[in-house]
Scaffold this motif. Structure first.
Motif, PDB file in Angstrom:
ATOM      1  N   LEU A   1       0.831  -1.217   0.000  1.00 11.73           N
ATOM      2  CA  LEU A   1       0.000   0.000   0.000  1.00 11.73           C
ATOM      3  C   LEU A   1       0.861   1.261   0.000  1.00 11.73           C
ATOM      4  O   LEU A   1       0.479   2.281  -0.572  1.00 11.73           O
ATOM      5  N   ILE A   2       2.036   1.187   0.623  1.00 13.46           N
ATOM      6  CA  ILE A   2       2.983   2.317   0.571  1.00 13.46           C
ATOM      7  C   ILE A   2       3.490   2.476  -0.858  1.00 13.46           C
ATOM      8  O   ILE A   2       3.575   3.577  -1.393  1.00 13.46           O
ATOM      9  N   ASP A   3       3.808   1.348  -1.489  1.00 16.66           N
ATOM     10  CA  ASP A   3       4.274   1.363  -2.878  1.00 16.66           C
ATOM     11  C   ASP A   3       3.220   1.966  -3.813  1.00 16.66           C
ATOM     12  O   ASP A   3       3.546   2.634  -4.796  1.00 16.66           O
TER      13      ASP A   3
ATOM     14  N   TYR B   1      -5.592   9.862   8.344  1.00 20.18           N
ATOM     15  CA  TYR B   1      -6.447   8.741   7.938  1.00 20.18           C
ATOM     16  C   TYR B   1      -7.613   8.518   8.898  1.00 20.18           C
ATOM     17  O   TYR B   1      -8.654   7.997   8.520  1.00 20.18           O
ATOM     18  N   TRP B   2      -7.414   8.902  10.173  1.00 18.72           N
ATOM     19  CA  TRP B   2      -8.310   8.467  11.247  1.00 18.72           C
ATOM     20  C   TRP B   2      -8.582   9.671  12.144  1.00 18.72           C
ATOM     21  O   TRP B   2      -7.729  10.070  12.928  1.00 18.72           O
ATOM     22  N   THR B   3      -9.786  10.240  12.035  1.00 13.27           N
ATOM     23  CA  THR B   3     -10.083  11.516  12.709  1.00 13.27           C
ATOM     24  C   THR B   3      -9.967  11.444  14.233  1.00 13.27           C
ATOM     25  O   THR B   3      -9.653  12.449  14.869  1.00 13.27           O
ATOM     26  N   ALA B   4     -10.194  10.280  14.832  1.00 14.14           N
ATOM     27  CA  ALA B   4     -10.092  10.156  16.301  1.00 14.14           C
ATOM     28  C   ALA B   4      -8.687  10.499  16.793  1.00 14.14           C
ATOM     29  O   ALA B   4      -8.503  10.857  17.964  1.00 14.14           O
TER      30      ALA B   4
ATOM     31  N   LYS C   1     -10.009   2.429   6.733  1.00 12.91           N
ATOM     32  CA  LYS C   1     -10.407   3.804   6.443  1.00 12.91           C
ATOM     33  C   LYS C   1      -9.846   4.310   5.112  1.00 12.91           C
ATOM     34  O   LYS C   1     -10.410   5.206   4.491  1.00 12.91           O
ATOM     35  N   THR C   2      -8.727   3.746   4.665  1.00  8.43           N
ATOM     36  CA  THR C   2      -8.115   4.220   3.415  1.00  8.43           C
ATOM     37  C   THR C   2      -8.539   3.406   2.194  1.00  8.43           C
ATOM     38  O   THR C   2      -8.586   3.927   1.090  1.00  8.43           O
ATOM     39  N   THR C   3      -8.825   2.127   2.388  1.00  6.29           N
ATOM     40  CA  THR C   3      -9.141   1.264   1.227  1.00  6.29           C
ATOM     41  C   THR C   3     -10.583   0.781   1.209  1.00  6.29           C
ATOM     42  O   THR C   3     -11.057   0.286   0.189  1.00  6.29           O
ATOM     43  N   GLY C   4     -11.264   0.884   2.372  1.00  5.95           N
ATOM     44  CA  GLY C   4     -12.625   0.340   2.454  1.00  5.95           C
ATOM     45  C   GLY C   4     -12.630  -1.176   2.616  1.00  5.95           C
ATOM     46  O   GLY C   4     -13.682  -1.804   2.610  1.00  5.95           O
ATOM     47  N   LYS C   5     -11.442  -1.754   2.770  1.00  2.00           N
ATOM     48  CA  LYS C   5     -11.336  -3.218   2.914  1.00  2.00           C
ATOM     49  C   LYS C   5     -10.653  -3.572   4.225  1.00  2.00           C
ATOM     50  O   LYS C   5      -9.853  -2.792   4.734  1.00  2.00           O
TER      51      LYS C   5
ATOM     52  N   LEU D   1      -8.067  -5.953   6.581  1.00  2.00           N
ATOM     53  CA  LEU D   1      -6.757  -6.570   6.349  1.00  2.00           C
ATOM     54  C   LEU D   1      -6.919  -7.984   5.798  1.00  2.00           C
ATOM     55  O   LEU D   1      -6.190  -8.402   4.906  1.00  2.00           O
ATOM     56  N   GLY D   2      -7.884  -8.721   6.329  1.00  2.00           N
ATOM     57  CA  GLY D   2      -8.131 -10.085   5.855  1.00  2.00           C
ATOM     58  C   GLY D   2      -8.516 -10.122   4.389  1.00  2.00           C
ATOM     59  O   GLY D   2      -8.062 -10.997   3.634  1.00  2.00           O
ATOM     60  N   GLU D   3      -9.347  -9.165   3.972  1.00  2.00           N
ATOM     61  CA  GLU D   3      -9.755  -9.099   2.558  1.00  2.00           C
ATOM     62  C   GLU D   3      -8.559  -8.793   1.657  1.00  2.00           C
ATOM     63  O   GLU D   3      -8.409  -9.374   0.584  1.00  2.00           O
ATOM     64  N   LEU D   4      -7.690  -7.879   2.116  1.00  2.00           N
ATOM     65  CA  LEU D   4      -6.509  -7.531   1.302  1.00  2.00           C
ATOM     66  C   LEU D   4      -5.498  -8.675   1.252  1.00  2.00           C
ATOM     67  O   LEU D   4      -4.873  -8.904   0.215  1.00  2.00           O
ATOM     68  N   ILE D   5      -5.334  -9.384   2.374  1.00  5.51           N
ATOM     69  CA  ILE D   5      -4.452 -10.566   2.382  1.00  5.51           C
ATOM     70  C   ILE D   5      -4.934 -11.565   1.338  1.00  5.51           C
ATOM     71  O   ILE D   5      -4.145 -12.116   0.571  1.00  5.51           O
ATOM     72  N   PHE D   6      -6.245 -11.790   1.312  1.00  9.14           N
ATOM     73  CA  PHE D   6      -6.800 -12.752   0.369  1.00  9.14           C
ATOM     74  C   PHE D   6      -6.605 -12.279  -1.076  1.00  9.14           C
ATOM     75  O   PHE D   6      -6.136 -13.034  -1.930  1.00  9.14           O
ATOM     76  N   GLU D   7      -6.910 -11.009  -1.303  1.00 13.45           N
ATOM     77  CA  GLU D   7      -6.861 -10.449  -2.660  1.00 13.45           C
ATOM     78  C   GLU D   7      -5.431 -10.340  -3.205  1.00 13.45           C
ATOM     79  O   GLU D   7      -5.150 -10.745  -4.332  1.00 13.45           O
ATOM     80  N   LEU D   8      -4.515  -9.787  -2.387  1.00 14.51           N
ATOM     81  CA  LEU D   8      -3.163  -9.475  -2.878  1.00 14.51           C
ATOM     82  C   LEU D   8      -2.165 -10.621  -2.712  1.00 14.51           C
ATOM     83  O   LEU D   8      -1.127 -10.630  -3.364  1.00 14.51           O
ATOM     84  N   LEU D   9      -2.476 -11.574  -1.819  1.00 18.68           N
ATOM     85  CA  LEU D   9      -1.533 -12.678  -1.584  1.00 18.68           C
ATOM     86  C   LEU D   9      -2.167 -14.042  -1.861  1.00 18.68           C
ATOM     87  O   LEU D   9      -1.800 -14.711  -2.819  1.00 18.68           O
ATOM     88  N   SER D  10      -3.135 -14.445  -1.048  1.00 18.40           N
ATOM     89  CA  SER D  10      -3.665 -15.815  -1.136  1.00 18.40           C
ATOM     90  C   SER D  10      -4.253 -16.144  -2.499  1.00 18.40           C
ATOM     91  O   SER D  10      -3.902 -17.158  -3.113  1.00 18.40           O
ATOM     92  N   LYS D  11      -5.137 -15.286  -2.982  1.00 19.16           N
ATOM     93  CA  LYS D  11      -5.792 -15.544  -4.281  1.00 19.16           C
ATOM     94  C   LYS D  11      -4.805 -15.341  -5.428  1.00 19.16           C
ATOM     95  O   LYS D  11      -4.664 -16.192  -6.306  1.00 19.16           O
ATOM     96  N   LYS D  12      -4.089 -14.242  -5.386  1.00 15.41           N
ATOM     97  CA  LYS D  12      -3.150 -13.902  -6.462  1.00 15.41           C
ATOM     98  C   LYS D  12      -2.047 -14.952  -6.612  1.00 15.41           C
ATOM     99  O   LYS D  12      -1.677 -15.332  -7.721  1.00 15.41           O
TER     100      LYS D  12
END
Length: 367
Positions: free
Chosen positions: A78-80, A93-96, A169-173, A175-186
Motif C-alpha cells: 500500500l505504501i508502494d 487517515y483516522w479523525t479520532a 479507512k483508506t481502502t474500504g477493505k 486486512l483479511g480481505e486484502l491478504i486474500f486479494e493481494l496474496l492468497s488468491k493472487k
C-alpha cells in the motif's frame, strides 16, 4: 511420518525434522524454504488433531504474531501504491487521532511499536477481541502511555487493530480481505486472517505445554487478555479478524510470500512491489531496548524485525517476524530465500524456539 519435498543436499535437515516426531518434540508441523518460486525444502508431518488425523499438505495452523510480518508486507504494498505514507500523521487517515494526545502519532510510530498504544488499559476478554468496533472504540478513547517516538514497546495485541483500522479507512477493505486479494488468491496460497468456513477443516488443533505463569496486576502488552489455548481452537476465533495474532497458514505459503518479497528486493521482479519501496520499509526505525520484550529489538519502519539472531538464519540482513508458540517466517536477501516454520505444539515461552534454530543451523552449514 513426514511427507513433502527435500533436495537431496538437505537430507540432514530433513533428518532433524523427522527426529522431532520420533522423539515427540513435535506433534504436527510444516517447514519450508523457497528460492525464486521453487522449493529447496517443503516438509510436513505429524498429527493435525486429537482424532489422530495426519497433518496434510494443505493443513494450516494459527501462527500468532508471525501474522504481523505478513500484513506488514501488505502495508508495504500500500505504501508502494501511494495509498499509505509512513511519514503521515495517523490523524490524516483516522479523525479520532486529531485529539491532542494522539495528534503527533505517525503511521511509522504505530508500525514500529513507538506510538504508546501498546496495550489495552481497560480490562478486556478474549470474546471482546472478536468485536472489532468495541476494540477500536477502546483504542480511540485511550491515552498513549508515552509521547510517540520516545520509547519502544511491542504492541503485541493492539498492533493489528490499529493498522487494520487505518487500512479500512483508506481502502474500504479489511486486512483479511486484502491478504486474500493481494496474496492468497493472487499467488494461490493457503494463508488467511479470518479463515473462510470451507477451510476450517484444514486447521490443526493447538496443544500447549503448560508452564507456571506469573500473574501481573498491571496490564501489559501480553496479559490483557492472557493467552487461552482453548479459545484459539474455537471456530469463532478462527473465522474472526484479529490481525496481530490469528493468521492461519502453512510453511509453504509463508515461505513463498517472503521469497517473492525478497526477490522483488534483490532481483527487482516487481511481482508485489518495487525495490525502492521495500528498501524504505526495511529501513531501521530506531534501535533501543523494547519495553514490552525487555530486550533489544531492531524494528524496521513497517515493523519487520531486522537481524533476528539465529531465528532468522545466519546473516544479519535477514528480516521477518516470529510468533508465540514457535511459528515464524523470514526472508534472507543473501541467499534470496523465504523460510517458514509452523507448529501446533505451542512453546509458551517468549524465548527463541530451538526447533527452528536447529533446522536452520544445519541448513546454513550445507551452504
Amino acid at each position: 511420518m513426514i511427507n513433502g519435498y527435500c533436495l537431496e543436499k538437505y537430507y540432514p535437515v530433513k533428518k532433524i525434522f523427522e527426529d522431532y516426531f520420533l522423539k515427540e518434540r513435535e506433534i504436527g508441523a510444516s517447514f519450508a524454504i523457497y528460492k525464486e518460486g521453487k522449493p529447496l525444502i517443503d516438509l510436513y508431518g505429524g498429527l493435525k488433531n486429537k482424532n489422530n488425523k495426519s497433518w496434510e499438505e494443505n493443513t494450516i495452523v494459527n501462527i500468532f504474531s508471525a501474522t504481523k510480518g505478513i500484513y506488514e508486507i501488505i502495508v508495504s504494498i500500500l505504501i508502494d501504491q501511494n495509498i499509505l505514507d509512513l511519514e503521515k500523521s495517523v490523524s490524516y487517515y483516522w479523525t479520532a487521532f486529531k485529539e491532542s494526545n494522539k495528534r503527533e502519532i505517525k503511521l511509522k510510530h504505530i508500525l514500529s511499536h513507538q506510538s504508546g498504544l501498546y496495550r489495552f488499559k481497560k480490562k478486556i476478554t478474549q470474546k471482546d477481541l472478536l468485536d472489532w468496533n468495541k476494540i477500536i472504540t477502546i483504542l480511540e478513547n485511550q491515552e498513549p502511555d508515552h509521547p510517540c517516538g520516545e520509547k519502544t514497546y511491542y504492541h503485541a495485541k493492539t498492533h493489528g487493530f490499529l493498522i487494520g483500522e487505518i487500512i479500512k479507512k483508506t481502502t474500504g477493505k479489511t486486512l483479511g480481505e486484502l491478504i486474500f486479494e493481494l496474496l492468497s488468491k493472487k499467488l494461490k496460497l493457503d494463508f488467511f486472517i479470518g479463515t473462510p468456513q470451507k477451510k476450517l477443516s484444514n486447521i490443526a488443533f493447538l496443544y500447549e505445554e503448560k508452564t507456571e505463569k506469573k500473574l501481573l496486576s498491571e496490564f501489559n502488552a501480553f496479559n490483557n487478555p492472557g493467552h487461552e489455548i482453548n479459545f484459539y481452537n474455537k471456530e469463532d476465533w478462527q473465522m474472526a479478524e484479529i490481525p496481530s495474532m490469528n493468521g492461519h497458514g502453512n510453511a509453504r505459503s509463508i515461505a513463498k510470500i517472503y521469497d517473492i518479497f525478497v526477490n522483488d528486493l534483490i532481483l527487482e521482479k516487481n511481482i508485489l512491489l518495487s525495490k525502492s519501496s521495500i528498501k524504505k520499509c526495511l529501513t531501521e526505525s530506531i534501535s533501543r531496548i523494547d519495553g514490552s520484550l525487555m530486550m533489544p529489538i531492531r524494528w524496521s519502519n513497517v515493523g519487520l524485525i531486522l537481524r533476528g539472531g539465529w531465528l532468522f538464519g545466519k546473516y544479519k540482513e535477514s528480516f521477518g517476524h516470529n510468533g508465540w508458540g514457535g511459528s515464524l517466517g523470514f526472508a534472507d536477501p543473501n541467499l534470496g530465500i523465504g523460510v517458514a516454520y509452523t507448529t501446533n505444539k505451542i512453546n509458551p515461552t517468549m524465548g527463541s524456539d530451538l526447533r527452528i534454530i536447529n533446522l536452520l543451523k544445519e541448513f546454513y552449514k550445507l551452504h
